[in-house]
Design a protein around this motif. Structure first.
Motif, PDB file in Angstrom:
ATOM      1  N   PRO A  35      46.585  19.511  53.966  1.00  0.00           N
ATOM      2  CA  PRO A  35      45.251  18.934  53.836  1.00  0.00           C
ATOM      3  C   PRO A  35      44.277  19.598  54.819  1.00  0.00           C
ATOM      4  N   PRO A  36      42.993  19.445  54.578  1.00  0.00           N
ATOM      5  CA  PRO A  36      42.319  18.602  53.602  1.00  0.00           C
ATOM      6  C   PRO A  36      42.256  19.258  52.227  1.00  0.00           C
ATOM      7  N   TYR A  37      41.986  18.412  51.221  1.00  0.00           N
ATOM      8  CA  TYR A  37      41.875  18.854  49.836  1.00  0.00           C
ATOM      9  C   TYR A  37      40.514  18.448  49.280  1.00  0.00           C
ATOM     10  N   VAL A  38      39.992  19.285  48.403  1.00  0.00           N
ATOM     11  CA  VAL A  38      38.822  18.886  47.622  1.00  0.00           C
ATOM     12  C   VAL A  38      39.383  18.354  46.310  1.00  0.00           C
ATOM     13  N   VAL A  39      39.040  17.110  45.984  1.00  0.00           N
ATOM     14  CA  VAL A  39      39.601  16.423  44.829  1.00  0.00           C
ATOM     15  C   VAL A  39      38.482  16.069  43.852  1.00  0.00           C
ATOM     16  N   ARG A  40      38.741  16.321  42.553  1.00  0.00           N
ATOM     17  CA  ARG A  40      37.808  15.917  41.501  1.00  0.00           C
ATOM     18  C   ARG A  40      38.417  14.733  40.765  1.00  0.00           C
ATOM     19  N   TYR A  41      37.661  13.634  40.730  1.00  0.00           N
ATOM     20  CA  TYR A  41      38.105  12.420  40.062  1.00  0.00           C
ATOM     21  C   TYR A  41      37.659  12.431  38.598  1.00  0.00           C
ATOM     22  N   VAL A  49      39.155  15.205  50.961  1.00  0.00           N
ATOM     23  CA  VAL A  49      40.100  14.129  51.250  1.00  0.00           C
ATOM     24  C   VAL A  49      41.123  14.573  52.289  1.00  0.00           C
ATOM     25  N   TYR A  50      41.303  13.732  53.299  1.00  0.00           N
ATOM     26  CA  TYR A  50      42.387  13.855  54.260  1.00  0.00           C
ATOM     27  C   TYR A  50      43.350  12.718  53.924  1.00  0.00           C
ATOM     28  N   PRO A  51      44.370  12.969  53.084  1.00  0.00           N
ATOM     29  CA  PRO A  51      45.218  11.881  52.597  1.00  0.00           C
ATOM     30  C   PRO A  51      45.982  11.178  53.714  1.00  0.00           C
ATOM     31  N   GLY A  52      46.106   9.863  53.544  1.00  0.00           N
ATOM     32  CA  GLY A  52      46.869   9.053  54.480  1.00  0.00           C
ATOM     33  C   GLY A  52      48.259   8.778  53.944  1.00  0.00           C
ATOM     34  N   PRO A  53      48.976   7.866  54.578  1.00  0.00           N
ATOM     35  CA  PRO A  53      50.355   7.568  54.174  1.00  0.00           C
ATOM     36  C   PRO A  53      50.469   6.871  52.823  1.00  0.00           C
ATOM     37  N   ASP A  54      49.357   6.399  52.282  1.00  0.00           N
ATOM     38  CA  ASP A  54      49.374   5.737  50.979  1.00  0.00           C
ATOM     39  C   ASP A  54      49.117   6.710  49.832  1.00  0.00           C
ATOM     40  N   ALA A  55      49.136   8.003  50.107  1.00  0.00           N
ATOM     41  CA  ALA A  55      48.854   9.024  49.094  1.00  0.00           C
ATOM     42  C   ALA A  55      50.093   9.882  48.826  1.00  0.00           C
ATOM     43  N   VAL A  56      50.208  10.338  47.580  1.00  0.00           N
ATOM     44  CA  VAL A  56      51.276  11.253  47.188  1.00  0.00           C
ATOM     45  C   VAL A  56      50.686  12.353  46.333  1.00  0.00           C
ATOM     46  N   VAL A  57      51.347  13.505  46.357  1.00  0.00           N
ATOM     47  CA  VAL A  57      50.938  14.629  45.525  1.00  0.00           C
ATOM     48  C   VAL A  57      51.918  14.744  44.369  1.00  0.00           C
ATOM     49  N   GLU A  58      51.386  14.801  43.163  1.00  0.00           N
ATOM     50  CA  GLU A  58      52.199  14.974  41.967  1.00  0.00           C
ATOM     51  C   GLU A  58      51.959  16.413  41.489  1.00  0.00           C
ATOM     52  N   PRO A  59      53.012  17.239  41.475  1.00  0.00           N
ATOM     53  CA  PRO A  59      52.845  18.637  41.064  1.00  0.00           C
ATOM     54  C   PRO A  59      52.299  18.760  39.645  1.00  0.00           C
ATOM     55  N   ALA A  60      51.520  19.801  39.432  1.00  0.00           N
ATOM     56  CA  ALA A  60      50.981  20.087  38.103  1.00  0.00           C
ATOM     57  C   ALA A  60      52.106  20.460  37.172  1.00  0.00           C
TER      58      ALA A  60
END
Length: 62
Positions: A35-41, A49-60
């Motif tokens: 991190p950090p990541y630029v995220v498009r919703y 976004v600087y993800p916290g412990p409540d975040a996970v990354v799901e591979p493409a």
């Protein structure tokens, strides 16, 4: 946490009545996928976004 462009960032909701938030990682600014990541919703909003412990990354899926 490591991610690549195209992966999904999922931030789990921890407030009653508020679901998870998901977005596509469109830019990785940290070294080696960190991190950090630029995220498009889905609504088109983009955020740094600087993800916290409540975040996970799901591979493409290729």
């Amino acid at each position: 946490m490591q991610a690549n462009v195209g992966d999904r960032l999922i931030v789990h909701g921890h407030v009653v009545g508020r679901g998870d938030r998901q977005g596509e990682i469109i830019e990785v600014r940290g070294p080696e996928g960190a991190p950090p990541y630029v995220v498009r919703y889905p609504d088109g909003h983009e955020s740094l976004v600087y993800p916290g412990p409540d975040a996970v990354v799901e591979p493409a899926v290729d």
